[in-house]
Design an enzyme around this catalytic site. Structure first.
Site, PDB file in Angstrom:
ATOM      1  N   ASP A   2      65.019  52.812  45.665  1.00  0.00           N
ATOM      2  CA  ASP A   2      64.446  52.774  44.321  1.00  0.00           C
ATOM      3  C   ASP A   2      65.445  53.351  43.319  1.00  0.00           C
ATOM      4  O   ASP A   2      65.732  54.540  43.329  1.00  0.00           O
ATOM      5  CB  ASP A   2      63.146  53.590  44.307  1.00  0.00           C
ATOM      6  CG  ASP A   2      62.365  53.432  43.011  1.00  0.00           C
ATOM      7  OD1 ASP A   2      62.857  52.747  42.087  1.00  0.00           O
ATOM      8  OD2 ASP A   2      61.261  53.998  42.928  1.00  0.00           O
ATOM      9  N   HIS A  46      64.717  53.449  40.241  1.00  0.00           N
ATOM     10  CA  HIS A  46      63.788  54.167  39.352  1.00  0.00           C
ATOM     11  C   HIS A  46      64.125  53.977  37.871  1.00  0.00           C
ATOM     12  O   HIS A  46      63.712  54.771  37.026  1.00  0.00           O
ATOM     13  CB  HIS A  46      63.787  55.662  39.694  1.00  0.00           C
ATOM     14  CG  HIS A  46      62.431  56.308  39.605  1.00  0.00           C
ATOM     15  ND1 HIS A  46      62.090  57.213  38.636  1.00  0.00           N
ATOM     16  CD2 HIS A  46      61.330  56.158  40.383  1.00  0.00           C
ATOM     17  CE1 HIS A  46      60.842  57.611  38.798  1.00  0.00           C
ATOM     18  NE2 HIS A  46      60.358  56.975  39.862  1.00  0.00           N
ATOM     19  N   GLU A  72      64.940  48.481  44.061  1.00  0.00           N
ATOM     20  CA  GLU A  72      63.812  48.488  43.133  1.00  0.00           C
ATOM     21  C   GLU A  72      64.250  48.984  41.761  1.00  0.00           C
ATOM     22  O   GLU A  72      64.968  49.980  41.645  1.00  0.00           O
ATOM     23  CB  GLU A  72      62.708  49.397  43.684  1.00  0.00           C
ATOM     24  CG  GLU A  72      61.478  49.492  42.818  1.00  0.00           C
ATOM     25  CD  GLU A  72      60.379  50.312  43.472  1.00  0.00           C
ATOM     26  OE1 GLU A  72      59.543  50.849  42.742  1.00  0.00           O
ATOM     27  OE2 GLU A  72      60.381  50.417  44.734  1.00  0.00           O
ATOM     28  N   HIS A  78      52.881  48.283  44.219  1.00  0.00           N
ATOM     29  CA  HIS A  78      53.291  49.667  43.948  1.00  0.00           C
ATOM     30  C   HIS A  78      52.080  50.568  44.130  1.00  0.00           C
ATOM     31  O   HIS A  78      51.013  50.294  43.602  1.00  0.00           O
ATOM     32  CB  HIS A  78      53.796  49.737  42.505  1.00  0.00           C
ATOM     33  CG  HIS A  78      54.259  51.078  42.053  1.00  0.00           C
ATOM     34  ND1 HIS A  78      53.480  51.894  41.257  1.00  0.00           N
ATOM     35  CD2 HIS A  78      55.419  51.734  42.249  1.00  0.00           C
ATOM     36  CE1 HIS A  78      54.154  52.992  40.988  1.00  0.00           C
ATOM     37  NE2 HIS A  78      55.333  52.934  41.571  1.00  0.00           N
TER      38      HIS A  78
END
Length: 379
Positions: free
Chosen positions: A180, A182, A206, A282
């Protein structure tokens, strides 16, 4: 039957539960958690109460259309999270009244279980190998972790060495890894990092860029063979539409508590299916959010894997099963989550514990990070 009461509850660590009760005593639960903005979402319920007390709770699509379109201003994380939690509670109420799982009312099961992944490490993870082995001992075969702490706009590839080492440590423990970004990585570095990670064979990367940069995401998708995942900060099928059209995403990650609820996310999954895009909802949230995700996993053929928050580093003061009467309803088995067989969302909430927790409401906020020069850094 009419809607008689709509209640909200702030429960640790950072969740907002919703309880809907009909005038004849039928009850349903949902989760409207929007991390760091519980008070704003709670405020949106004033309008939902004004519109829907006295409404038929079985008319879920009609309620959703009014809730989405009827206030003139629409969309966004706050309004859609409130609508999502309310909508989940309506499916739970209707399913319990009819003694049917929500997935049964949405077309029936296409699978009996769904692969699950857990988190390892935190925002500045260490000892990744040990954490990955611990998840393996729990039966998981896949994990996700944050790629980096704060990053500047530019740098050289050697700053990625520790990222690569952590991924390799998790893989050495037998794990498939999703990484991720983020939204912390800006375009100049994201391109380099995506290329550096490509030989590692990740499940996905991600949010390599924030979703407000669709042109940059499309460019990164064309630079790497690693699947691109995103969607937690998209809130409706209309938000997802341009990413499908641009070919900028391989795996979508709608959040069942942010993106309008169960049926809206089922519609988003159907759109994704038309573009041959996988779905991995998610869910670093609570038990009701996870139960809602599993209703979609039950009936959407392109759901590939499900995130769950068991033992996640955010869960301080409460964990996934704290408010559940039976934890086995959401317990993974050999790395898979079973599709709930019970009515509604298939999870039984301990109302007494919820009401007690709400007496001391949380005010969770995410941290604020800064660069070495004192400027703001994405968390």
């Amino acid at each position: 039957m009419k809607i008689g009461k709509i209640e909200t509850f702030y429960v640790p660590p950072r969740w907002l539960f919703v309880r809907v009760e009909s005038d004849d005593g039928a009850v349903g639960w949902g989760e409207a958690s929007l991390e760091g903005w519980a008070e704003a979402v709670d405020g949106a319920f004033a309008a939902l109460r004004d519109r829907f007390i006295g409404h038929d709770p079985f008319r879920i699509e009609d309620i959703w259309q009014i809730g989405y379109r009827g206030g003139f201003y629409r969309g966004g994380p706050v309004l859609m999270s409130a609508l999502a939690g309310f909508e989940q509670a309506l499916w739970d109420l209707k399913g319990r009244a009819l003694n049917l799982p929500a997935w049964e009312m949405l077309g029936g099961r296409v699978r009996d279980k769904v692969r699950a992944y857990a988190w390892i490490g935190g925002d500045r993870p260490h000892e990744i190998g040990a954490a990955a082995r611990a998840r393996s001992e729990q039966g998981f075969s896949a994990v996700k972790m944050n790629a980096t702490a704060e990053l500047g706009w530019i740098g050289t590839p050697r700053i990625f060495d520790d990222v690569i080492a952590r991924v390799e440590a998790a893989q050495a423990a037998g794990m498939d890894v999703g990484l991720d970004f983020h939204g912390r990585v800006h375009r100049p570095l994201a391109k380099q990092l995506a290329k550096a990670l490509e030989p590692l064979g990740l499940l996905f990367i991600e949010e390599p860029l924030l979703s407000e940069n669709p042109e940059g995401l499309a460019q990164i998708a064309n630079l790497t063979s690693t699947p691109i995942a995103l969607g937690e900060r998209l809130y409706s099928r209309w938000d997802f539409k341009p990413f499908f059209e641009a070919g900028a995403v391989d795996i979508i990650q709608p959040d069942l508590s942010h993106a309008g609820g169960i049926l809206e996310c089922r519609k988003i999954a159907a759109m994704a299916e038309a573009y041959d895009v996988a779905v991995a909802p998610h869910c670093p949230l609570g038990p009701l959010a996870l139960a809602a995700c599993l209703q979609v996993a039950a009936c959407a053929p392109n759901v590939a894997i499900q995130e769950m928050s068991l033992g996640i580093h955010y869960n301080v003061g409460a964990d996934l099963f704290t408010y559940c009467k039976q934890k086995e309803q959401l317990t993974p088995q050999d790395g898979y989550l079973p599709i709930p067989a019970g009515p509604g969302l298939g999870v039984d909430i301990d109302e007494d514990i919820v009401r007690e927790a709400h007496k001391d409401p949380h005010s969770w906020r995410n941290p604020i990070w800064r660069q070495a020069d004192g400027s703001f850094a994405e968390w």
